[in-house]
Structures are given as C-alpha cells and as structure tokens.
Design an enzyme around this catalytic site. Sequence first.
Site: not given
Length: 345
Positions: A102, A171
């Site tokens: 995050c 990611h």
Amino acid sequence: MIKIGNTELRDYPVVFAPMEDVSDPPFRYMCKQFGADLMYTEFIAAEGLVRDAKKSLKKLDIFDYERPIAIQIFGHNIDSMVGAAKMVAEVKPDIIDLNFGCPVKKVAGKGAGAGMLREPEKMVEMTAAIVKAVDIPVTVKTRLGWDEDSKIITELAEPLQDAGIAALTIHGRTRAQFYRGEADWTLIREVKQNPRINIPIIGNGDIKDPVGAKRMFDEYGVDAIMIGRAVIGRPWIFKEVRHYLDKGEFMPPLTIDDRVDMAQMHLQKSIEWKGDVYGVLEMRQHLSNYFKGLPNFKPRRLKLLTTPEPDGVRAQLEDIRKVYKNYALDNNHLIENHCSKLEKL
C-alpha cells in the site's frame, strides 16, 4: 492447476484485489457471482485488531460462499502483526495475506504497507514470524520497490519464499509511483522465470480488459493475474476475462436490465451488511460506474449520488431501466482509475 497452500485454483486464475472501501462483503458477493477465482478482503490494520477496534474487527467478516478467500493485514510492528495474524486465523480464511504494497502516506509513511520495502530484512523477519505462528497459508502482496533507484523485488522474492510464503503478488509499480504511469511487468516476469522460485507468482497492475488480461499471461508467464481498480462498477469483468481466455472471443454485451438488476442486488447486499445510511452512502461510487457511458446521464447520476434513502435509490434505478431500456453499452468500456478515500488523505 495452481495451488496456494491447500487452495486449488483452475489454470489462468483471475483474482480480485484487496482495496480499501471497495473489497467489502457486498461487492465481493457481486464479484463471486461473476467468477472471481480468489478474493481478498479490504486490508486490516494489525494494531486495530490487537486493540479490538470495532472497524477492524468488522472487516474479519467472511462467508462460506466467498471461498477461497484471503484476509489481508498490514502493520509495521512484528509482534502486532503476529498477534493480528493469530486473530485472523481464528476465523479460518483460506489464506492470510501480508500487505507490503500500500503506497498511501497514512500507511507507508508509518513504515507499514509499501513502507516495509525500505526495511527488506525486517519484512522477511516479519513474514517468517507470521508463517511460524499460524497454520494457514501466508502470502505477500508487494511492489517492485520503494522508488526507481531501489527496485528490489528480484532480490527480495527468494528470501520471502524461504520465509515460507505460499504465493507472491507483485504490483508492477514502485511506491513512489503510487498508481501513476504504466505498470512495468518486466521484473514480475524476471521473478517468475527465476528457476529457484517455485511458488505461484501473481501479477497486478493495469489490467483493464480481457485482451490485456490474456497478454499478461502470454507475455509475462505469471501463474495468476489480479485485477483491482477496473473492477469498480464492473464486477462482470471476471466473466468477461474468463470468456475471452476460454473461447478467444468477447462476451456478448450486458443489457441495461442486466446492469440495473446487478445494481439492485448490490444495493440490497450493502444495506443488509451496513444498514440503510452507510449501505447507501458507500454504494455511490459503484452505482455511478455501473452506468458509465450512458448518454445524457449526468442528471440521473447526480440523483444517484445524492438520494439518501434506499427506496429512493431503488426508484432511481428503475427509472434508468425504463429510460434506457433500448440502449446497449459496450462491455469493454473502461472506467476511470479509482482512488479510495484512504488514497486521498
């Protein structure tokens, strides 16, 4: 067939990403109806769990029809993360996922989420401690690195595997990028092609349509793909992708009736879980996107976003059905990138 611990997934699985304010039980219900192979909860603060914070505990709600389901936690303190993982294990998800990706300041700025990429040794130590503490498969979701000068994922993947994780999601951006620019999958492919890596590698970033999904499997060789922002207001993307992967053709477009029915069902599930006020309030980002692309829709969109009571919203949806009954929307219309409430802080 792909295995994550004891969880078996079909070939070329399509996974629903964890997203704050999005991946809640009502929306997970919708995504499951359209064939999401694996779903993640919203991320949960470890400190909130160990302190019995009501909001954090509520996010532990999972249901048998969602399985396989992963619960994701984040934090910077190893003891708190281990304690939180033990609490998560008590509700028996199929997977416990560790959020090391995050990028938002409220999380990464405190050393959690992508902030852990600045302390890779601690990340591995934390992961090993959690794997040892629970009897549920542990996975990790992370990014390429903290910034352009510290893309460490190719060096980090092996130690994380050695720490005992059952799968790794990457990611294709750094923390510094947030969600800007194009995701770079080349390092994801490099991790996957490492002969010493034997756990499933899940690729994430910029998958917006069936063609892009197939390309990621074909060009980068990942075991699974994870879709995030493109799912908002478009839970049927899982069915679209599966149809294209299996048959090599696009799924027939959904009708307005289909979309209104989905919106009504989603609204009902949201109200059942959150009550009338929050059930309506937190549906708004989805409702406007369910009908993105309709002509002259702005006045009705405004009503959808301002009507406070459930019956009023239901009436607005039926009005949309009536007015646009003969209008066809292309399934492949792309929604705008989503920024959760947390990302805006």
